[in-house]
Design a protein around this motif. Structure first.
Motif, short mmCIF file in Angstrom:
data_model
loop_
_atom_site.label_atom_id
_atom_site.label_comp_id
_atom_site.label_asym_id
_atom_site.label_seq_id
_atom_site.Cartn_x
_atom_site.Cartn_y
_atom_site.Cartn_z
N LEU A 22 47.97 -70.91 -30.63
CA LEU A 22 48.41 -70.64 -31.99
C LEU A 22 47.22 -70.69 -32.93
O LEU A 22 46.26 -71.45 -32.73
N LEU A 23 47.27 -69.89 -33.97
CA LEU A 23 46.14 -69.78 -34.89
C LEU A 23 45.78 -71.12 -35.50
O LEU A 23 44.61 -71.48 -35.62
N THR A 64 48.40 -59.99 -38.52
CA THR A 64 48.72 -61.24 -39.20
C THR A 64 50.18 -61.61 -39.03
O THR A 64 50.52 -62.80 -38.90
N ARG A 67 50.66 -63.27 -35.72
CA ARG A 67 50.20 -64.67 -35.74
C ARG A 67 51.25 -65.59 -36.36
O ARG A 67 51.26 -66.80 -36.07
N GLU A 70 54.30 -65.86 -33.59
CA GLU A 70 53.96 -66.66 -32.42
C GLU A 70 54.49 -68.08 -32.55
O GLU A 70 54.81 -68.73 -31.54
N GLN A 372 46.10 -66.51 -44.19
CA GLN A 372 45.34 -65.38 -43.67
C GLN A 372 44.97 -64.43 -44.81
O GLN A 372 44.10 -64.73 -45.61
#
Length: 457
Positions: A22-23, A64, A67, A70, A372
């Motif tokens: 994960l980001l 984005t 992300r 997720e 982001q």
């Protein structure tokens, strides 16, 4: 039958977030509301299930968004299959008509969702959606009204959850140029007009205004008029204008057009003079802010305009923005914000689709994209510190401080008006027509098309 928009996504989505990093690792960044994520995770075990989502996001926006979802995959064990398309508006009509829709559709304009809801192609969202929006989104009533449509039975229901918003009520300027001249950011429309006149008195040109846009020439003027409609009229009058409950040449509409004319039709107020407003391309007009000496000090535009600033431009130092202010003489109108954005709707009701819309309610689902780029939210519980840069945070503050939000009127009007006659009328107006003449032409077009069945009146 495989959904046409999803074929590419099914190939790309090889594996869920459980097999990915994960980001932002859960629990490791204090900007994010991890408690909301853990609570959602506890209540949703959807292992082995999947949800299909179709929308307009491609390229960077698609990356984005992936992300963000997720985290849904990691929390639930479900798989999200997203497909973005530049032709989403056409494809979603085809797919819903053919009986092969995705589970969730992301609409860039509420008008399209309204039409599909009336045809019975959308599922009303849970009954608590309206109250939740009122409580949790700034200017909550505005959002409920935006996504409440009549169903096939004629009864109104909430059919959408707004998510990812754009702000248009912005004025850009150079802090360096303001400091050099001793100018201050105006807090009221009266102050903005005074500043405009002062800049002229000091030998400068206040505004860069360009309405050129190729085949869409004229559209930047519609944003001006819409913003001013919300500053000289109530939101109810704005809504009546959009839906043609009042004519386009109603005196209250003419007042907003003439307010635009005060800025755009005065030679001394605009770069290139009033005669240049109609032909200067809106993508070129920002260059005046950065010229030495500056060709203008102010520019009204939406948040996207930064894409056309000179390479290397830094927000906060080279350029900044302020909220298009309201009139001090109309305090009852509060702090209105004009904008646009996307809406999530159910095109196929499944437990996973319902769970995904629940996920979009938690602060983390907003904060991950806030951190982001290219994302703004009216969710009051989202942490403003999560924004990835001060520019987005500033725009986000405008959004959460709004008393009223209204969607871009030209996008809500029938295409023959909002994306044609309105544009042409504004070009005619800056070229010399009176507000009554320009608006009268638009009204005649609307009436004529309504009489012939070209559009609903």
């Amino acid at each position: 039958m495989r959904h046409p928009l999803l074929s590419a996504a099914l190939i790309l989505a090889a594996g869920t977030a459980q097999a990915q990093d994960l980001l932002f690792p859960p629990g490791e960044d204090a900007r994010f509301n991890w408690a909301s994520y853990e609570a959602f995770k506890t209540g949703h075990d959807l292992s082995g299930q999947s949800v299909t989502i179709a929308g307009p996001w491609t390229a960077e926006d698609e990356v984005t968004f992936r992300r963000v979802f997720e985290y849904f995959e990691a929390a639930t064990g479900a798989t999200v299959n997203y497909a973005g398309s530049d032709s989403f508006e056409q494809q979603i009509v085809i797919d819903t008509s053919a009986g092969s829709p995705p589970d969730i559709a992301v609409f860039p304009q509420p008008g399209l969702a309204r039409g599909l809801a009336a045809q019975g192609k959308l599922t009303p969202l849970p009954e608590d959606t309206g109250p939740w929006l009122r409580e949790n989104y700034a200017a909550g009533d505005s959002w409920v009204e935006l996504v409440t449509f009549p169903g096939p039975d004629g009864q109104p229901h909430v059919y959408g959850l707004p998510y990812k918003i754009d702000v248009k009520s912005l004025v850009f300027y150079s802090p360096e140029n303001f400091a050099a001249m001793g100018y201050e950011v105006p807090r009221t429309m009266e102050d903005l007009k005074t500043l405009t006149e002062r800049i002229v008195a000091d030998g400068g040109t206040p505004w860069c205004i360009g309405l050129g846009a190729g085949s869409a020439t004229g559209w930047p003027a519609t944003d001006w008029v819409e913003d001013l409609m919300l500053r000289v009229n109530t939101p109810e009058v704005y809504d009546q204008w959009v839906t043609h409950q009042i004519p386009f040449d109603d005196p209250r509409v003419l007042a907003a057009i003439e307010e635009f004319g005060w800025f755009a039709k005065t030679d001394a107020f605009v770069d290139g003079g009033a005669g240049g407003v109609g032909w200067i391309d809106h993508r070129d007009s920002p260059t005046g802010l950065f010229a030495i000496p500056p060709r203008c000090f102010l520019m009204h535009q939406a948040s996207f305009i930064g894409s056309f600033f000179p390479p290397g431009t830094e927000f906060g130092s080279d350029v900044d923005f302020f909220y298009m202010p309201p009139y001090a003489s109309r305090p009852e109108l509060g702090q209105p914000v004009l904008g646009a954005g996307t809406t999530f709707s159910l095109t196929r009701d499944t437990p996973v689709a319902q769970a995904f819309l629940e996920f979009l309610r938690i602060p983390l689902a907003h904060e991950v994209w806030m951190a982001q780029t290219g994302f703004l939210t009216p969710l009051k519980s989202a942490n403003l510190d999560a924004y990835g840069d001060p520019t987005l945070r500033g725009m986000g503050e405008i959004l959460v401080n709004a008393d009223t939000f209204r969607f871009d009127a030209s996008d809500l009007m029938p295409g023959a008006i909002g994306a044609a006659a309105f544009w042409t009328g504004m070009i005619d107006y800056v070229a010399g027509d009176t507000a009554a003449e320009a608006a009268g032409m638009i009204e005649q077009t609307w009436d004529s098309l309504a009489r012939t069945g070209g559009i609903d009146g």
